[in-house]
Design an enzyme around this catalytic site. Structure first.
Site: not given
Ligand SMILES: O=[N+]([O-])c1ccc(O[C@@H]2O[C@H](CO)[C@@H](O[C@@H]3O[C@H](CO)[C@@H](O[C@@H]4O[C@H](CO)[C@@H](O)[C@H](O)[C@H]4O)[C@H](O)[C@H]3O)[C@H](O)[C@H]2O)cc1
Ligand SMILES: [Mg+2]
Length: 362
Positions: A87, A92-93, A99, A139, A317
């Protein structure tokens, strides 16, 4: 060894307990006065987690862990696995702020990353008798599926692919069993995301030469999703992949049909309690979480090699200090427990909650 065992790399192996995490847990338990809670907390030190190599300065410690595991193998007549997380990508991130890592693409980050990988490989080479399992870059690829609209992610795309390919090939050369990070059901499991995700993973795997020790993908790293939800959490809305099992069962065939016969490991370290989030994008220090299913090979799913604890519960986190350089608004969200320290540092109050809310109970 140049060829991997057939089948589950965890079969027949003990998991090496991270001394780093054991020390954190011992110090945490010492601060707990309630005797029942204290006893529960102490149990966590004997639950295996993954050791995160989040800075290049930590690479020499891998040698100490491998030496320790090698000694235990000889003393106990058992075989050990050391579980690590790679990692340290440059930039990153890229879609978050909490992070951000030590390397930047603009400042020789790709070369530095290769040095980081070379140092891990050098340590592993010294102990060919100890098995290493690695989660590759949480990520990273997931952000290349959904966040190319984020300048930092589109700017990092080729570096992420180059670095991940280098990591796969170099770690493959010393027999490290690898699982590439694949986000989670609420990230890449959406119908709109899962096919582009499968294509990205399969293309990268094949472009790297289908490295024999790349076993598959890791899901739910540092997230809170159930492996098997009793019923869909409301935040899952219309997503048919409302838990990690559905995500894995949907993604697996999409990969094997493209030449990547991926198996999975799934993080359940903080998945003990469901229905605790306002939205699925809440990822930072989510209030109400509890330690989840204990690590086991009894996964109930032939596609899943192991249930594991990848994110060590209690390590933060991200900071809730709005004035901090790495402050990310997700860590200020209603769902996020505050006040929270910097990512990766110990969050005592959160650890106590994880212990109290553990399901199964500690
Ligand atoms: O109703 N619908 O049909 C519909 C369709 C599509 C939709 O859009 C989707 O919505 C999802 C939910 O919001 C988004 O998911 C989130 O994306 C983030 C990054 O962008 C993630 O963040 C990371 O998380 C890591 C730990 O897991 C961290 O370590 C890290 O630092 C951190 O950056 C979240 O977990 C993750 O839950 C999707 O991109 C998005 O495409 C929504 C609805
Ligand atoms: Mg994280």
């Amino acid at each position: 060894t140049t060829t991997p065992d057939a089948g589950n790399p965890f079969n027949g192996y003990e998991i090496y307990l991270s001394p780093y995490y054991a020390d954190e847990v011992a110090a945490a338990a010492a601060q707990i006065t309630d005797s029942t809670l204290k006893a529960k907390a102490l149990k966590v030190a004997s639950i295996p987690t993954f050791i995160w190599f989040d800075v290049i300065a930590k690479t020499p410690t891998l040698g100490t862990y491998l030496a320790d595991a090698s000694a235990k193998q000889k003393a106990e007549g058992k075989k050990y696995i050391v579980q690590i997380v790679v990692y340290d990508l440059p930039d990153r991130d890229c879609a978050a702020l909490a992070s951000n890592g030590e390397f930047s693409i603009a400042n020789g980050g790709v070369a530095n990353y290769k040095k980081y990988i070379d140092q891990l490989v050098a340590e592993i080479k010294k102990y060919p008798d100890v098995r290493v399992v690695a989660v590759i870059e949480p990520d990273s690829l997931a952000n290349l599926v959904t966040n190319l609209s984020v300048a930092k992610c589109s700017g990092a795309a080729s570096a992420y692919k180059e670095c991940t390919t280098y990591a796969m090939q170099q770690l493959n050369s010393v027999g490290v069993y690898m699982y590439l990070d694949a986000g989670h059901a609420g990230w890449l499991g959406w119908p709109a995301n899962i096919d582009p995700a499968a294509k990205l993973f399969a293309d990268l795997y094949k472009a790297a030469g289908s490295p024999k020790f790349v076993r598959g993908l890791a899901t739910n790293v540092a997230n809170y999703n159930a492996l098997n939800a009793a019923s869909p959490d409301p935040i899952t809305q219309s997503n048919p992949n409302y838990d990690e099992s559905h995500y894995i069962n949907s993604l697996g065939p999409k990969l094997s049909s493209q030449g990547f016969p991926a198996k999975f490991i799934v993080d359940q370290g903080r998945s003990g309690v469901q229905n605790i989030r306002n939205e699925w994008g809440d990822w930072c220090n989510v209030n109400g979480a509890g330690f989840g299913l204990r690590p086991t090979l009894n996964t109930g799913n032939s596609a899943i090699d192991a249930i594991v604890w990848i994110k060590p519960g209690g390590e933060c986190d991200g900071t809730s200090d709005t004035s901090a350089v790495r402050y990310d608004a997700h860590c200020g969200a209603a769902s996020a427990k505050k006040p929270a320290p910097e990512a990766g540092t110990w969050f005592q109050a959160y650890f106590v909650d994880l212990v109290r809310n553990a399901n199964p109970a500690l």
